[in-house]
Design an enzyme around this catalytic site. Structure first.
Site, PDB file in Angstrom:
ATOM      1  N   ASP A   1      -0.098  -3.389  12.746  1.00 31.07           N
ATOM      2  CA  ASP A   1       0.300  -3.863  11.424  1.00 31.07           C
ATOM      3  C   ASP A   1       0.512  -5.367  11.493  1.00 31.07           C
ATOM      4  O   ASP A   1       1.457  -5.844  12.140  1.00 31.07           O
ATOM      5  CB  ASP A   1       1.585  -3.157  10.971  1.00 31.07           C
ATOM      6  CG  ASP A   1       1.947  -3.497   9.533  1.00 31.07           C
ATOM      7  OD1 ASP A   1       2.239  -4.675   9.255  1.00 31.07           O
ATOM      8  OD2 ASP A   1       1.957  -2.583   8.693  1.00 31.07           O
TER       9      ASP A   1
ATOM     10  N   ASP B   1       4.026  -6.684  10.310  1.00 33.05           N
ATOM     11  CA  ASP B   1       5.092  -6.399  11.267  1.00 33.05           C
ATOM     12  C   ASP B   1       5.012  -7.304  12.484  1.00 33.05           C
ATOM     13  O   ASP B   1       6.022  -7.790  13.002  1.00 33.05           O
ATOM     14  CB  ASP B   1       5.039  -4.939  11.724  1.00 33.05           C
ATOM     15  CG  ASP B   1       5.561  -3.992  10.656  1.00 33.05           C
ATOM     16  OD1 ASP B   1       6.227  -4.460   9.718  1.00 33.05           O
ATOM     17  OD2 ASP B   1       5.302  -2.781  10.767  1.00 33.05           O
TER      18      ASP B   1
ATOM     19  N   ARG C   1       0.835  -1.193   0.000  1.00 31.53           N
ATOM     20  CA  ARG C   1       0.000   0.000   0.000  1.00 31.53           C
ATOM     21  C   ARG C   1       0.866   1.238   0.000  1.00 31.53           C
ATOM     22  O   ARG C   1       1.708   1.417   0.879  1.00 31.53           O
ATOM     23  CB  ARG C   1      -0.927  -0.001   1.221  1.00 31.53           C
ATOM     24  CG  ARG C   1      -1.899   1.178   1.235  1.00 31.53           C
ATOM     25  CD  ARG C   1      -2.940   1.048   2.320  1.00 31.53           C
ATOM     26  NE  ARG C   1      -2.377   1.091   3.661  1.00 31.53           N
ATOM     27  CZ  ARG C   1      -3.106   1.212   4.770  1.00 31.53           C
ATOM     28  NH1 ARG C   1      -4.428   1.270   4.676  1.00 31.53           N
ATOM     29  NH2 ARG C   1      -2.536   1.257   5.946  1.00 31.53           N
TER      30      ARG C   1
ATOM     31  N   THR D   1      -0.997   7.639  -1.182  1.00 31.84           N
ATOM     32  CA  THR D   1      -2.269   7.525  -1.893  1.00 31.84           C
ATOM     33  C   THR D   1      -3.182   6.452  -1.306  1.00 31.84           C
ATOM     34  O   THR D   1      -4.384   6.442  -1.591  1.00 31.84           O
ATOM     35  CB  THR D   1      -2.028   7.172  -3.367  1.00 31.84           C
ATOM     36  OG1 THR D   1      -1.435   5.856  -3.450  1.00 31.84           O
ATOM     37  CG2 THR D   1      -1.078   8.185  -4.017  1.00 31.84           C
TER      38      THR D   1
END
Length: 216
Positions: A207, A210, A111, A115
């Protein structure tokens, strides 16, 4: 009106006690990398049970130690798990524990943090996607952009029967995903409150990539 009320039959939120227990453990910031990885594998196995609920069966004759009888086995329909890299692999492992003979595809997407749009860097799928039951896996359905992009690529490869499985979803992602792919069944363990300004699910679990791989 909730997303599930808008999409009867196309959205399944798993409320099984074991799923919810393991999800809560996943959310906790104190859960270690090893613990997170183990829990993700365990919960994905439970979610695979739901994702494969509609696999077709055929009757076969077998011999038990005592007599001849009729049983049921999976029919010849081909099953394919498709992992959205890299975090999808944390869900993939548990599903392969349940269905070790399944074929596996990978879609590499990241990602763009400005944006929030997905950028593809890898794509490898089995042959004959049009003949396969495809289950796409990714821990999070946040904005929905990556999930939409992955399913776009599967359909371009000929896939016609697709489900999407994730641990957590945001209402915004669910709405955007089914606006683009209303035919795809979405299976999740929870729909959280919202996305924040950075596109993260709240309350979420951080996340997932992660936490699975011990990176920052």
């Amino acid at each position: 009106m909730t997303p599930s009320e808008k999409l009867p039959g196309r959205l399944v939120v798993l409320d099984h006690p074991l799923v919810q227990h393991k999800l809560t453990r996943l959310r906790q910031s104190t859960t270690s990398t090893a613990g997170f990885r183990r829990l993700a594998r365990e919960i994905s196995l439970l979610m695979a049970y739901e994702a494969t609920r509609d696999l077709p069966l055929e009757e076969v004759e077998i011999e038990t130690p005592l007599e001849r009888t009729t049983g049921r086995l999976l029919s010849g329909k081909k099953l394919c798990f498709v992992s959205i890299l890299r975090a999808g692999n944390g869900i993939l492992d548990g599903m392969l524990d349940l269905v070790p003979a399944a074929r596996v595809g990978h879609v590499g997407l990241y990602r763009d943090h400005v944006t929030l749009e997905p950028v593809q860097y890898y794509l490898k799928l089995p042959d004959d996607m049009g003949e396969r039951l495809c289950i796409v896996v990714d821990p999070m359905l946040a904005t929905g952009h990556s999930a939409i992009a992955a399913v776009d690529r599967l359909k371009a490869a000929g896939a016609r029967q697709i489900s999407f499985v994730c641990l957590l979803a945001a209402p915004e992602g669910v709405e955007r995903f089914h606006a683009r792919h209303p035919d795809v069944k979405l299976i999740t363990a929870a729909i959280d409150r919202e996305l924040d300004s950075n596109g993260y699910i709240r309350p979420g679990l951080g996340d997932a990539g992660d936490r699975l791989f011990g990176t920052k």
